[in-house]
Design a protein around this motif. Structure first.
Motif, PDB file in Angstrom:
ATOM      1  N   PHE A   1       0.883  -1.166   0.000  1.00  0.00           N
ATOM      2  CA  PHE A   1       0.000   0.000   0.000  1.00  0.00           C
ATOM      3  C   PHE A   1       0.917   1.212   0.000  1.00  0.00           C
TER       4      PHE A   1
ATOM      5  N   LYS B   1       1.030   4.403  -0.468  1.00  0.00           N
ATOM      6  CA  LYS B   1       0.905   5.714   0.190  1.00  0.00           C
ATOM      7  C   LYS B   1       0.629   5.573   1.681  1.00  0.00           C
ATOM      8  N   MET B   2       0.624   4.344   2.185  1.00  0.00           N
ATOM      9  CA  MET B   2       0.465   4.166   3.627  1.00  0.00           C
ATOM     10  C   MET B   2       1.851   3.873   4.194  1.00  0.00           C
ATOM     11  N   THR B   3       1.988   4.096   5.488  1.00  0.00           N
ATOM     12  CA  THR B   3       3.328   3.913   6.048  1.00  0.00           C
ATOM     13  C   THR B   3       3.633   2.424   6.211  1.00  0.00           C
TER      14      THR B   3
ATOM     15  N   LEU C   1       4.423   0.865   8.901  1.00  0.00           N
ATOM     16  CA  LEU C   1       3.687   0.318  10.035  1.00  0.00           C
ATOM     17  C   LEU C   1       2.228   0.054   9.675  1.00  0.00           C
ATOM     18  N   GLU C   2       1.620   0.992   8.967  1.00  0.00           N
ATOM     19  CA  GLU C   2       0.222   0.809   8.591  1.00  0.00           C
ATOM     20  C   GLU C   2       0.043  -0.426   7.711  1.00  0.00           C
TER      21      GLU C   2
ATOM     22  N   ILE D   1      -0.208  -3.225   9.958  1.00  0.00           N
ATOM     23  CA  ILE D   1      -1.433  -3.230  10.762  1.00  0.00           C
ATOM     24  C   ILE D   1      -2.626  -3.680   9.914  1.00  0.00           C
ATOM     25  N   VAL D   2      -2.646  -3.236   8.665  1.00  0.00           N
ATOM     26  CA  VAL D   2      -3.751  -3.649   7.790  1.00  0.00           C
ATOM     27  C   VAL D   2      -3.770  -5.174   7.672  1.00  0.00           C
ATOM     28  N   ALA D   3      -2.595  -5.783   7.690  1.00  0.00           N
ATOM     29  CA  ALA D   3      -2.531  -7.236   7.570  1.00  0.00           C
ATOM     30  C   ALA D   3      -3.207  -7.926   8.742  1.00  0.00           C
TER      31      ALA D   3
ATOM     32  N   VAL E   1       0.562  -3.418  17.165  1.00  0.00           N
ATOM     33  CA  VAL E   1       1.782  -2.648  16.950  1.00  0.00           C
ATOM     34  C   VAL E   1       2.991  -3.440  17.432  1.00  0.00           C
TER      35      VAL E   1
ATOM     36  N   ALA F   1       9.835   2.892  10.109  1.00  0.00           N
ATOM     37  CA  ALA F   1       8.447   2.457  10.289  1.00  0.00           C
ATOM     38  C   ALA F   1       7.436   3.499   9.834  1.00  0.00           C
ATOM     39  N   ASP F   2       7.791   4.780   9.929  1.00  0.00           N
ATOM     40  CA  ASP F   2       6.817   5.813   9.593  1.00  0.00           C
ATOM     41  C   ASP F   2       7.003   6.369   8.186  1.00  0.00           C
ATOM     42  N   TRP F   3       7.859   5.736   7.411  1.00  0.00           N
ATOM     43  CA  TRP F   3       7.989   6.138   6.009  1.00  0.00           C
ATOM     44  C   TRP F   3       6.785   5.649   5.212  1.00  0.00           C
ATOM     45  N   ASP F   4       6.508   6.346   4.129  1.00  0.00           N
ATOM     46  CA  ASP F   4       5.545   5.784   3.182  1.00  0.00           C
ATOM     47  C   ASP F   4       6.173   4.547   2.547  1.00  0.00           C
TER      48      ASP F   4
ATOM     49  N   ARG G   1       4.627  -8.359   5.934  1.00  0.00           N
ATOM     50  CA  ARG G   1       3.194  -8.086   5.932  1.00  0.00           C
ATOM     51  C   ARG G   1       2.415  -9.392   5.814  1.00  0.00           C
TER      52      ARG G   1
ATOM     53  N   ARG H   1      -8.630   1.857   7.948  1.00  0.00           N
ATOM     54  CA  ARG H   1      -7.358   1.511   7.319  1.00  0.00           C
ATOM     55  C   ARG H   1      -7.594   0.579   6.143  1.00  0.00           C
TER      56      ARG H   1
ATOM     57  N   GLU I   1      -5.516   1.724  -2.267  1.00  0.00           N
ATOM     58  CA  GLU I   1      -4.161   1.568  -2.774  1.00  0.00           C
ATOM     59  C   GLU I   1      -4.024   0.313  -3.637  1.00  0.00           C
TER      60      GLU I   1
ATOM     61  N   LEU J   1      -4.620 -10.497   1.874  1.00  0.00           N
ATOM     62  CA  LEU J   1      -4.425 -10.396   3.317  1.00  0.00           C
ATOM     63  C   LEU J   1      -5.704 -10.737   4.078  1.00  0.00           C
TER      64      LEU J   1
ATOM     65  N   ARG K   1      -1.160  13.267   3.262  1.00  0.00           N
ATOM     66  CA  ARG K   1      -1.735  12.226   4.090  1.00  0.00           C
ATOM     67  C   ARG K   1      -0.963  12.118   5.386  1.00  0.00           C
TER      68      ARG K   1
ATOM     69  N   ILE L   1      -1.236   6.071  12.396  1.00  0.00           N
ATOM     70  CA  ILE L   1      -0.581   5.584  13.606  1.00  0.00           C
ATOM     71  C   ILE L   1       0.914   5.727  13.364  1.00  0.00           C
TER      72      ILE L   1
ATOM     73  N   LEU M   1       4.942   4.778  14.837  1.00  0.00           N
ATOM     74  CA  LEU M   1       5.745   3.991  15.755  1.00  0.00           C
ATOM     75  C   LEU M   1       6.633   4.930  16.562  1.00  0.00           C
ATOM     76  N   HIS M   2       7.205   5.884  15.828  1.00  0.00           N
ATOM     77  CA  HIS M   2       8.074   6.843  16.498  1.00  0.00           C
ATOM     78  C   HIS M   2       7.299   8.122  16.679  1.00  0.00           C
TER      79      HIS M   2
ATOM     80  N   ALA N   1      12.800  10.970   6.730  1.00  0.00           N
ATOM     81  CA  ALA N   1      11.598  10.399   6.114  1.00  0.00           C
ATOM     82  C   ALA N   1      11.200  11.010   4.772  1.00  0.00           C
ATOM     83  N   PRO N   2      10.051  10.608   4.292  1.00  0.00           N
ATOM     84  CA  PRO N   2       9.574  10.672   2.918  1.00  0.00           C
ATOM     85  C   PRO N   2      10.229  11.635   1.931  1.00  0.00           C
TER      86      PRO N   2
END
Lengths: 313, 300, 519
Positions: free
Chosen positions: B107, B109-111, B113-114, B117-119, B149, B165-168, B184, C377, C384, C392, C497, C501, C503-504, C514-515
């Motif tokens: 996914f 555009k989701m991070t 971690l997300e 979590i979706v999994a 988490v 973890a918080d990257w896209d 995932r 989510r 996406e 999944l 966006r 949630i 983590l950090h 990041a991005p």
């Protein structure tokens, strides 16, 4: 009366005429969708502009005393087919090209925006009132004759106008099919449809091909506009909306991206509408057309003549 | 042919595929293939391009309905489940078969971690009382989310992506994306993990890391792994069992040593007529292996 | 065209101006302008006694052609790095035009028709719209010229622009935590601010209604990525549910509200069930068709909906049973008698404002909350990649249906508010254009951005309402704005966006890298 074969033939002819208009517009949708994968929502307005231009020609010629019908029709055909495609070209250049490669929704929004813009543009310039036109061609061939139960004669005829419409449509569709299947332009279009980047790499001028696709679509829509003016005799700035939606429905029904599909879809939608209004209620003819679309999409999601797409994972 | 190692008996297998056939119109993509895969083993499916490997996966995970065949999965709690009769998403949800894709499908555009979590969607759905309770921010859901988490974090540590973890997910380098996709898939707690060319496009170091990850999954999580792979260094090193497909038919089935020396396999990969079609690196790889044996490996 | 451009680039590299190429390009543009205007602008059909007559407006065509010629020339000069002449010649011209138009708007707004007429008679064009078009185009060119002079280069790559815009949007969202409450406080105090009059309050009620609709549709389009072109159908279902229950069964607004939402959600699920497996554009066209079908049914089912006549005398909402009437029936009290206030008609308006504000805020809070729940989510994940979702174990049909149903529900709520506010509804109010407007709010605001919806609703609904004097140009400008904003920023105004949630904690060590710049 409604049970008779005569009535049926009458409705079939009506349906074919209507279907010709939808089919001609639907080709524009299908070509554009095929090549850049977007719904050119403003295509219906192009049709509307085409009908206005044809209307001017007929009115102008009529007012200046030129009444020889073939000349009038030829003039109208030449003028609309010359001027309307410029709108198609400009539309692509101004509103769609800058958005190539952007999210699909963005392109759809510009298309809707353009549709609103063009509608209001015409409304501002020409007024909101419906404009009537004297019939251009009259007379026809008598096909059948019968007597209704109350004793009055009931004639089923094919008017010269309807004949002209059918001949014109068939001729145009043949020409365009040949263009798509036999000419270098058609090859370039099909190449862009398959893979735009690859086509560019092997020397296809992608921008020009896409522009020409819009021009072709607009030319066909302008002819549909011409037919519309002659057949119904009343136009206003809003006719593009419903015709556009119906034509898109036709394109989807036939299988979007497929040229014969667009023609078939147009004819089907035209016939469904004609029969529905002939045998059931006029009010719900749009509902009927859409319901059939939904049914077809549920059972055959890629339309009647579309290639079934196997999901690649 | 008589030397062929005995295929696994169906009853002791985690997954048993029997007479799987898949036709698209006139094209026969898979032709009467039967094989089995065991728990706590890595089973590799190899074969030249177009041999039908991915189609087998698509049948297993419900993207295609097989024309003929029985796909039995023996679930430790639920008994034997017939995958060919299940709807796509239920195969993951109920039978516990997870997969990854040849062309990565994160996914984007989701991070990171997300994605993980979706999994865990189905578990969290229940915990959130199918959304209703979650809307009111009840404690049950908050605990469940915290556990989710934690599980994600466990896998992030495993694949060395905790910092990102918080990257896209779409912004990760290619190799990271591959590992994330595997993590995932593991987050749904599968009993069978299907990996479609996980090593494609990885450099030698990354592909070595991948080997370790797969072995870890097999040994620590005690699940079956089904693997499609072209990279023979991965296949030969970590597989316990190899199945070779060619033109939609199974031509060999056995442990790595057996398959390596199977004349059918050698013919399929190196056969005179088809030599041009073989990617040169595969040919080279394979010939070095068949000649040099295990010592010829380079573990960089 | 491409060759011309390449040639001229070469010339520019040598530092001189390729006049021939410039004239060629300008000439072509002039030709296109001629073709575009000669028919629709050049001729006008007017009714005369005894039929129709054609009048000509060739002077306007000439203006358009000249505009095309010189405008293109200016753009050419800009592109080739000669912004100065453009700014020197164009600047004063633009200033003059803007002044004229401002004066025109001012006098029209003040109702001084004579003054506005005299200004218009100064202009060499028949219709003021031509002046508007010229003004907009020249402002655009002049702005680019000025930018070009300041930055010494007139082009910014799309990526640069996007990255910058995303950065701005991220900043906006970051301060959103403070802006949100501040906005809410402002909205709460709004009706009592000194400059707020009846008209402004009326417009605000409309704007907030569209915000609510935008937030509702955002669930479907922004989060779940389902292209819904028939959202107005659910709005209509909600409105008619309340109108019918209110007029036929005398049920109160508060009782009907949940029912209207339920009816709309049911309509959403019934529609969604067969069609949600369709992808993207197919779904769009089917939802569009559904919207039209609902309208056609409303028009023709005369026994129930009274067709084009519409339903009137829809009960107004009451304040906990206290109506806002000047003279309550004998033995009952109304809002102003109960609180011992002087009767003013604005009371009801203020009440309506708070009512819709509350409803909109609930929609907003609901959306923000549900985004962080598994179903939210899953919506985003479906948007996406549906295939990955299925692998999944996410049930795509159910997940989409919830999005569709919940979005429809909020549309239904807004619809019943609309009915009670207007007191009268007819199918006229539920045309496709409404769906397009709501979708435009969502997309222009930036997918899934709650703040973006506010900005877009004010821009698209508030501004045009405010300039009602220019009524006839409203929709024209609306369409043009949709195109221009999308071309300028395809992702929407405030598209950024925020993860549901982390983590950090924000601005932790890992966040710096990041991005954006990765890859």
């Amino acid at each position: 009366m409604e049970g008779s074969i005569h009535y049926f033939v009458d409705q079939t002819i009506n349906g074919l005429t209507l279907g010709a208009i939808y089919g001609l517009i639907a080709i524009g949708y299908t070509l554009v969708y095929g090549i850049i994968g977007m719904i050119n929502f403003a295509h219906g307005e192009i049709f509307m502009i085409g009908s206005f231009l044809a209307f001017f020609v007929f009115l102008g010629l009529g007012l200046s005393g030129i009444t020889w019908v073939p000349l009038a029709i030829l003039c109208a055909l030449v003028v609309t087919m010359m001027l309307t495609p410029v709108y198609g070209w400009t539309l692509e250049r101004v509103a769609y090209r800058p958005l190539r490669g952007s999210p699909r929704l963005a392109a759809l929004i510009t298309a809707i925006g353009m549709s609103i813009f063009l509608q209001n543009y015409v409304q501002l310039l020409q007024g909101a009132r419906p404009r009537p036109l004297q019939p251009v061609i009259s007379g026809g061939i008598e096909l059948m004759r019968t007597v209704t139960p109350d004793g009055s004669p009931y004639v089923v005829g094919l008017s010269y106008l309807q004949l002209l419409i059918i001949v014109l449509t068939v001729a145009l569709m043949t020409v365009f099919t040949l263009v798509i299947t036999r000419t270098p332009l058609g090859r370039a279009q099909r190449a862009c449809e398959q893979d735009r980047d690859m086509a560019a790499l092997i020397g296809v001028n992608v921008d020009r091909t896409i522009s020409l696709t819009f021009v072709m679509g607009a030319a066909l829509a302008s002819v549909a506009g011409l037919i519309f003016v002659m057949n119904y005799g009343v136009i206003d700035f809003f006719i593009g909306f419903l015709a556009g939606i119906k034509a898109f429905t036709a394109a989807v029904l036939g299988g979007i991206g497929s040229l014969p599909g667009a023609m078939l879809g147009g004819l089907l939608i035209g016939l469904i509408e004609a029969f529905w209004s002939g045998y059931f209620t006029v009010e719900y003819k749009d509902v009927a057309a859409f319901s059939i679309l939904v049914l077809v999409l549920i059972f055959r999601p890629t339309g009647l003549l579309g290639k079934p797409d196997i999901e690649k994972v | 042919m008589s030397a062929q190692a005995a295929p696994l008996a169906a009853e002791q297998a985690l997954l048993s595929v029997e007479h799987l056939t898949m036709r698209f119109g006139g094209l026969v993509a898979i032709d009467d293939v039967s094989f089995a895969a065991r728990d706590r083993e890595i089973t590799a499916i190899i074969g030249p391009n177009g041999a039908g490997k991915t189609t087998v996966f698509n049948c297993l995970t419900g993207f295609y309905k097989p024309t003929v065949g029985r796909l039995g999965l023996s679930h430790p709690q639920k008994g034997v489940m017939l995958l060919e009769q299940m709807e796509g998403f239920r195969i993951a949800q109920q039978a516990g078969v997870a997969r990854t894709f040849q062309n990565i499908r994160l996914f984007a555009k989701m991070t990171v971690l997300e994605n993980l979590i979706v999994a865990q969607h189905n578990h969290l759905m229940r915990a959130s009382g199918y959304t209703v309770l979650g809307l009111f921010g009840l404690g049950v859901y908050r605990h469940a989310e915290k556990d989710a988490v934690d599980k994600a974090r466990y896998w992030l540590d495993r694949i060395h992506l905790t910092d990102k973890a918080d990257w896209d997910a779409g912004n990760l380098p290619y190799g990271d994306q591959r590992r994330l996709e595997i993590a995932r898939a593991m987050c749904i707690d599968p009993i069978l993990l299907c990996l479609d060319e996980p090593a494609a496009g990885l450099n030698p170091r990354e592909s070595h890391e991948l080997n370790e990850l797969l072995q870890f999954i097999r040994d620590e999580h005690k699940i079956g792994v089904l693997l499609i792979e072209h990279d023979m260094s991965v296949v030969m090193e970590i597989s316990d069992h190899i199945i070779v497909l060619d033109y939609g038919r199974k031509i060999s089935d056995g442990d790595p040593d057996f398959v390596r020396n199977d004349p059918n396999v050698i013919r399929a990969y190196l056969g005179e007529e088809e030599e041009e079609e073989l990617p040169p690196e595969v040919a080279q790889d394979l010939s070095s292996r068949t000649d040099g044996g295990p010592e010829g490996r380079d573990d960089s | 065209m491409a060759e011309i451009t390449a040639n001229s680039r070469l010339a520019a590299a040598k530092g001189r101006l390729d006049t021939v190429a410039m004239l060629k390009e300008a000439g072509l543009t002039a030709l296109v302008m001629f073709a575009l205007t000669v028919g629709l602008v050049g001729f006008e059909v007017r009714d005369i006694p005894g039929g129709l007559a054609l009048f000509t407006r060739f002077d306007d065509v000439a203006v358009a052609v000249l505009l095309g010629f010189f405008g293109r020339m200016a753009l050419f000069l800009l592109r080739e790095g000669h912004p100065r002449p453009v700014a020197i010649i164009g600047g004063p011209l633009v200033l003059l035009l803007v002044l004229v138009l401002a004066a025109d708007v001012w006098f029209t707004g003040a109702g001084d028709v004579a003054a506005s007429e005299s200004i218009r008679s100064w202009l060499p064009f028949n219709s003021i719209i031509v002046v508007w078009v010229i003004a907009i185009i020249s402002v655009f060119i002049a702005a680019r010229a000025i930018l070009a002079i300041r930055r010494a280069s007139s082009t910014v790559t799309v990526e640069e622009r996007e990255a910058r815009a995303d950065h701005v949007a991220a900043q906006v969202q970051k301060i959103g935590r403070y802006v949100g409450p501040a906005l809410l406080a402002f909205a709460l105090l709004y009706p009592f601010l000194p400059f707020v009059n009846r008209q402004l309050l009326d417009i605000s009620v409309l704007v907030v209604t569209y915000m609510m609709l935008g937030w509702g549709l955002n669930i479907v389009v922004g989060l779940a990525g389902l292209l819904d072109l028939g959202y107005v159908a659910f709005y209509a279902v909600g409105a008619y549910s309340y109108a019918l229950l209110g007029t036929k069964l005398d049920m109160s607004f508060w009782v009907c509200l949940p029912f209207a939402g339920f009816m709309a959600a049911t309509a959403g699920v019934i529609l969604g069930f067969p069609v949600l497996r369709l992808r993207g554009d197919y779904l769009a066209i089917v939802t569009l068709g559904f919207g039209e079908m609902i309208r056609v049914i409303l028009l023709n089912w005369y026994d129930v909906t009274r067709g084009p006549d519409g339903i009137s005398n829809i009960p107004r909402p009451s304040f906990f049973g206290l109506p806002f009437t000047r003279r309550p029936p004998e033995g009952t009290e109304s809002f102003h008698t109960f609180f011992g206030l002087e009767y003013t008609p604005v009371d009801r308006l203020i009440f309506l404002y708070y009512l819709i504000l509350a409803m909109a805020m609930i929609t907003n809070l609901f959306t923000m909350r549900i985004r962080k729940l598994p179903v939210g989510r899953a919506w985003e994940a479906l948007r996406e990649d549906e295939t990955a979702c299925r692998s999944l174990g996410v049930n795509p049909t159910n997940t989409k249906l919830t999005a569709f149903g919940i979005g429809a529900m909020f549309g239904g709520f807004a619809g019943s508010f609309f009915a009670t506010r207007q007191g009268f509804i007819s199918p006229e109010s539920f045309t496709f254009i409404e769906s397009a407007v709501i979708l435009a709010i969502v997309v222009l605001g930036g997918f899934g951005s709650q703040l973006g919806v506010i900005v877009a609703a004010i821009l698209l609904i508030g501004l045009p309402e405010f300039f009602r004097e220019l009524q006839q140009y409203r929709m024209l400008a609306f369409g043009a704005a949709m195109v221009l904003i999308m071309v300028w920023r395809p992702a929407g105004l405030l598209a950024h966006r925020e993860p549901t949630i982390r983590l950090h904690p924000r601005s932790g060590p890992a966040d710096k890298t990041a991005p954006q710049s990765a890859e």
